[in-house]
Scaffold this motif. Structure first.
Motif, PDB file in Angstrom:
ATOM      1  N   THR A  29       3.770  37.328  32.877  1.00 13.81           N
ATOM      2  CA  THR A  29       4.847  36.528  32.293  1.00 13.81           C
ATOM      3  C   THR A  29       4.545  35.030  32.362  1.00 13.81           C
ATOM      4  N   LYS A  30       3.576  34.666  33.190  1.00 14.21           N
ATOM      5  CA  LYS A  30       3.236  33.248  33.352  1.00 14.21           C
ATOM      6  C   LYS A  30       1.874  33.160  34.040  1.00 14.21           C
ATOM      7  N   THR A  36       3.957  26.975  30.954  1.00 17.62           N
ATOM      8  CA  THR A  36       4.479  27.718  29.792  1.00 17.62           C
ATOM      9  C   THR A  36       4.524  29.222  30.061  1.00 17.62           C
ATOM     10  N   SER A  37       5.707  29.807  29.924  1.00 19.83           N
ATOM     11  CA  SER A  37       5.832  31.259  30.105  1.00 19.83           C
ATOM     12  C   SER A  37       5.173  31.966  28.930  1.00 19.83           C
ATOM     13  N   THR A  38       4.797  33.222  29.149  1.00 18.06           N
ATOM     14  CA  THR A  38       4.202  34.013  28.064  1.00 18.06           C
ATOM     15  C   THR A  38       5.200  34.148  26.915  1.00 18.06           C
ATOM     16  N   LYS A  39       6.462  34.323  27.269  1.00 17.48           N
ATOM     17  CA  LYS A  39       7.516  34.476  26.255  1.00 17.48           C
ATOM     18  C   LYS A  39       7.553  33.261  25.308  1.00 17.48           C
ATOM     19  N   LEU A  40       7.515  32.065  25.897  1.00 14.28           N
ATOM     20  CA  LEU A  40       7.561  30.859  25.063  1.00 14.28           C
ATOM     21  C   LEU A  40       6.255  30.646  24.312  1.00 14.28           C
ATOM     22  N   MET A  41       5.144  31.047  24.954  1.00 14.49           N
ATOM     23  CA  MET A  41       3.852  30.931  24.278  1.00 14.49           C
ATOM     24  C   MET A  41       3.851  31.831  23.043  1.00 14.49           C
ATOM     25  N   LYS A  43       6.594  32.867  21.371  1.00 17.23           N
ATOM     26  CA  LYS A  43       7.546  32.375  20.378  1.00 17.23           C
ATOM     27  C   LYS A  43       7.004  31.151  19.614  1.00 17.23           C
ATOM     28  N   GLY A  44       6.540  30.159  20.377  1.00 17.78           N
ATOM     29  CA  GLY A  44       6.193  28.886  19.759  1.00 17.78           C
ATOM     30  C   GLY A  44       4.782  28.802  19.223  1.00 17.78           C
ATOM     31  N   SER A  77      -5.095  30.501  20.936  1.00 17.09           N
ATOM     32  CA  SER A  77      -4.148  31.207  21.811  1.00 17.09           C
ATOM     33  C   SER A  77      -4.802  32.447  22.430  1.00 17.09           C
ATOM     34  N   LYS A 138       4.648  44.558  26.717  1.00 18.64           N
ATOM     35  CA  LYS A 138       5.903  43.905  26.324  1.00 18.64           C
ATOM     36  C   LYS A 138       7.078  44.757  26.785  1.00 18.64           C
TER      37      LYS A 138
END
Ligand code: HEC
Length: 140
Positions: A29-30, A36-41, A43-44, A77, A138
């Motif tokens: 998750t990080k 930067t969390s994996t979730k935000l990576m 998303k963004g 990425s 996920k």
């Protein structure tokens, strides 16, 4: 509020978030040190560029500079997902390496202005990267 107080609160918040999340999945998750969390990576950076790349490849008039920009950021990425102790296992590594390889293939096809080839490489990218890692990690 003083700078040290703010910094102190940030440290407390991060520590609390890590504890809530649990040590077991802290790596996927990080990363170990970066913020930067994996979730935000996802998303963004990853999903954003993946969606934009699809749009760029499906456009009536293909703008190859756009294709190259989006595919390059997806390629980058693929390396970021392997950095900072974020990778928990072989499935993750396989999917991240596939993101590197298939985005490089999209870039090679873009250089040759081969639209069908770029679309095929992009299809492989979603199958062998996004889908593989999500099936293993996920929501797990
Ligand atoms: C190496 C592993 C890996 C790869 C490759 C990967 N993902 Fe993810 N993705 C994850 C993980 C893990 C999560 C769940 C993160 C969480 O909720 O903490 C996730 C979550 C997401 C989310 C949900 C984000 C949110 O806001 O909840 C989206 C959208 C996403 N990924 C899109 C993609 C796309 C598109 C690709 C391929 C271009 C891709 N991912 C490739 C690991 C990966």
């Amino acid at each position: 509020m003083s700078r040290t107080k703010v910094a102190g609160l940030v440290v407390v918040a991060i520590t609390a978030a890590l504890c809530l999340r649990g040590e077991a999945d802290a790596q996927k998750t990080k990363g170990k040190t970066r913020l930067t969390s994996t979730k935000l990576m996802m998303k963004g950076l990853v999903a954003a560029n993946c969606g934009d790349l699809k749009k760029a490849l499906d456009a009536k008039e293909v703008n190859w500079d756009d294709v190259i920009l989006k595919a390059s950021l997806l390629n980058e990425s693929g390396y970021l997902l392997m950095d900072d102790g974020r990778c928990p296992d072989g499935e993750w590594a396989k999917a991240a390496k596939s993101l590197q390889a298939q985005s490089a293939e999209v870039l090679a096809k873009a250089d040759a202005k081969d639209l069908e080839g770029a679309k095929t490489a992009f299809g492989e990218l979603t199958k062998t990267s996004c889908a593989v890692c999500h099936a293993a990690h996920k929501g797990k």
